[in-house]
Design a protein around this motif. Structure first.
Motif, PDB file in Angstrom:
ATOM      1  N   ASP A  34       0.837  -1.198   0.000  1.00  0.00           N
ATOM      2  CA  ASP A  34       0.000   0.000   0.000  1.00  0.00           C
ATOM      3  C   ASP A  34       0.873   1.250   0.000  1.00  0.00           C
ATOM      4  OD1 ASP A  34      -1.886   1.982   0.428  1.00  0.00           O
ATOM      5  OD2 ASP A  34      -2.192   1.499   2.534  1.00  0.00           O
ATOM      6  N   GLY A  35       1.851   1.298   0.916  1.00  0.00           N
ATOM      7  CA  GLY A  35       2.731   2.456   1.009  1.00  0.00           C
ATOM      8  C   GLY A  35       3.510   2.683  -0.263  1.00  0.00           C
ATOM      9  N   TYR A  36       4.011   1.593  -0.844  1.00  0.00           N
ATOM     10  CA  TYR A  36       4.779   1.733  -2.081  1.00  0.00           C
ATOM     11  C   TYR A  36       3.902   2.296  -3.192  1.00  0.00           C
ATOM     12  CZ  TYR A  36       7.387   0.722  -6.292  1.00  0.00           C
ATOM     13  OH  TYR A  36       8.025   0.861  -7.497  1.00  0.00           O
ATOM     14  N   ASP A  37       2.771   1.657  -3.421  1.00  0.00           N
ATOM     15  CA  ASP A  37       2.042   2.010  -4.629  1.00  0.00           C
ATOM     16  C   ASP A  37       1.230   3.283  -4.523  1.00  0.00           C
ATOM     17  OD1 ASP A  37       2.140   0.080  -7.088  1.00  0.00           O
ATOM     18  OD2 ASP A  37       0.339   1.300  -7.257  1.00  0.00           O
ATOM     19  N   LEU A  38       0.742   3.629  -3.347  1.00  0.00           N
ATOM     20  CA  LEU A  38       0.051   4.900  -3.219  1.00  0.00           C
ATOM     21  C   LEU A  38       1.030   6.065  -3.182  1.00  0.00           C
ATOM     22  CD1 LEU A  38      -2.877   4.142  -0.746  1.00  0.00           C
ATOM     23  CD2 LEU A  38      -2.939   4.303  -3.229  1.00  0.00           C
ATOM     24  N   LEU A  39       2.209   5.838  -2.614  1.00  0.00           N
ATOM     25  CA  LEU A  39       3.193   6.920  -2.500  1.00  0.00           C
ATOM     26  C   LEU A  39       4.101   7.027  -3.716  1.00  0.00           C
ATOM     27  CD1 LEU A  39       3.472   8.913  -0.125  1.00  0.00           C
ATOM     28  CD2 LEU A  39       2.079   6.916   0.359  1.00  0.00           C
ATOM     29  N   VAL A  40       4.216   5.948  -4.492  1.00  0.00           N
ATOM     30  CA  VAL A  40       5.087   5.997  -5.666  1.00  0.00           C
ATOM     31  C   VAL A  40       4.587   7.029  -6.671  1.00  0.00           C
ATOM     32  CG1 VAL A  40       3.944   4.277  -7.130  1.00  0.00           C
ATOM     33  CG2 VAL A  40       6.436   4.515  -7.207  1.00  0.00           C
ATOM     34  N   ILE A  41       3.310   7.356  -6.620  1.00  0.00           N
ATOM     35  CA  ILE A  41       2.769   8.331  -7.562  1.00  0.00           C
ATOM     36  C   ILE A  41       3.415   9.703  -7.359  1.00  0.00           C
ATOM     37  CG2 ILE A  41       0.826   9.052  -6.115  1.00  0.00           C
ATOM     38  CD1 ILE A  41       0.824   8.558  -9.955  1.00  0.00           C
TER      39      ILE A  41
END
Length: 448
Positions: A34-41
């Motif tokens: 969750d942290g990776y993919d929501l914050l990778v934006i």
């Protein structure tokens, strides 16, 4: 079908060891994804913006898409996890996640990216309330703050840090195409966790709530945990979220979670958009994001040592006020002083994660009974993701018009949070058994 298989299969000694050692980690690892993919934006947008020549409005839409999708997933699948079990939902969601991540890496049009990010958000929304409820239900009373609050946030920040490190590492190799790799790589850990989660049991408290007491005892034994001292007979009814004092709990934890996330997004997903308004360049902006995440993970780890030892209510009040002061420092000193920007940015990120960032997770699961925990947590998280979506939609437009001073507006959210916590004595939940904390039907305040 999955629950039926789990019910009929005894837990072997080998599986019991696996369950005891890996259950918490594998469930919490959903937050890493969750942290990776929501914050990778936040990092990907630095490459997407010139690649597609995005307008300010398009930047907001692409950035907010996953958060809106998450809100939908939270509301729908939080309820389904209460009905059909935690285990079934937190395995299905990762299959959706793998497909959506790969799709996002191969899009050719902006609308395709918005659609892929929305579906990915739905997948994330499936996992959050389910995993969150599961962790709360297996956590010992003396370590519930650490297990249900600190652990998932450590994982979440770990994912965020990896997203920035990959952006820095891949930029020299792939240039304008870096964003494709950032999206696609997320499918790898998701697929690995999907396989490993097949061996996990159902939540023992969920089993008890559904009359499967013997199976629940086997899971407690496998986890090396004592069953709860108090047995609460619950009748599943949506009215229970609004009856008596329950509506105050629902409103308070939802408002606190959403408002602190609206202000806290300055140190996470909207950070690159706001800091880049100072003109410091892509690389320096990424390093600022990395600084915020590293300080955050340190703050969560330090907070984990005290969250089950101090009065959580007053921890929330004072840290919220501290974040507000740090936000004012960023707004009034950040643009004129590079040193001032670094110092106040560091304080903003550290205090956000030391207090409200973690407490919101703990309180939003403690406030509800087992039969409605997934739904209650899902409602709180749903409104929270919409608040973050609003933040990141507004951030590029506000930063373009007002520069870094817009942080003062966002920081004001933490004053509201401090007032909410100060007015809610039942949030002092340290050391109270879960079945006693979530007496939502009566709305009885917890005394510590």
């Amino acid at each position: 079908m999955v629950s039926a298989v789990a019910k009929s299969t005894p837990i072997s000694p080998g599986r019991a060891r696996f369950v005891r050692n890996w259950t918490g980690r594998l469930v919490a690892f959903g937050e890493f994804i969750d942290g990776y993919d929501l914050l990778v934006i936040g990092a990907a947008m630095l490459f997407l913006r010139p690649y597609f020549d995005l307008s300010v409005t398009e930047v907001g839409l692409v950035t907010a898409a996953a958060f809106v999708g998450t809100a939908v997933g939270l509301l729908v699948f939080g309820d389904l996890s209460d009905r059909f079990g935690r285990r079934l939902i937190f395995m299905i969601n990762l299959a959706f996640f793998v497909v959506a991540s790969i799709a996002a890496a191969f899009v050719q049009e902006v609308w395709q990216l918005v659609a892929a990010r929305f579906v990915l958000g739905v997948a994330v929304g499936m996992d959050i309330p389910t995993s969150h409820a599961f962790l709360t239900e297996i956590a010992p009373t003396a370590r519930r703050g650490r297990v249900a609050g600190s652990l998932p946030n450590l994982m979440w920040l770990g994912g965020a840090i990896v997203s920035v490190l990959l952006a820095l590492a891949l930029d020299p190799l792939f240039g304008d195409e870096t964003w494709r790799w950032l999206f696609g790589i997320a499918a790898i850990p998701a697929a690995a966790v999907l396989v490993a989660r097949q061996f996990l049991p159902e939540s023992p408290r969920w089993l008890r709530a559904h009359g499967r007491v013997e199976e629940a005892q086997r899971v407690h034994d496998a986890l090396g945990l004592e069953p709860p001292r108090h047995t609460v007979v619950e009748k599943r009814s949506y009215r229970a979220l609004l009856a008596g004092g329950a509506w105050r709990r629902l409103a308070t934890v939802t408002a606190f979670f959403a408002i602190q996330a609206f202000g806290g997004a300055v140190a996470t997903v909207s950070g690159p958009l706001i800091v880049s308004s100072t003109g410091i360049g892509v690389s320096n902006t990424l390093y600022f994001s990395l600084l915020g995440f590293v300080l955050g993970i340190i703050a969560v780890w330090v907070g984990a040592q005290v969250i089950d030892r101090v009065n959580r209510r007053w921890l929330g009040v004072w840290t919220c006020l501290g974040v507000f002061v740090a936000g004012l420092g960023i707004a009034f000193f950040g643009e004129r002083s590079g040193t001032g920007l670094v110092i106040f940015w560091a304080l903003y990120a550290t205090l956000t994660w030391f207090g409200p960032g973690v407490l919101s997770w703990v309180w939003s699961s403690e406030a509800f009974p087992t039969a409605l925990r997934g739904l209650g947590s899902g409602i709180a998280q749903c409104v929270t993701r919409l608040a973050i979506a609003l933040n990141v939609f507004l951030a590029p437009m506000l930063a373009q018009q007002y520069g870094i001073q817009v942080v003062a507006w966002y920081a004001g959210a933490f004053v509201v949070c401090a007032v909410l916590v100060a007015a809610s004595p039942w949030l002092a939940t340290t050391g109270v058994e879960l079945e006693e904390v979530n007496g939502v039907e009566s709305g009885t305040a917890v005394k510590t």
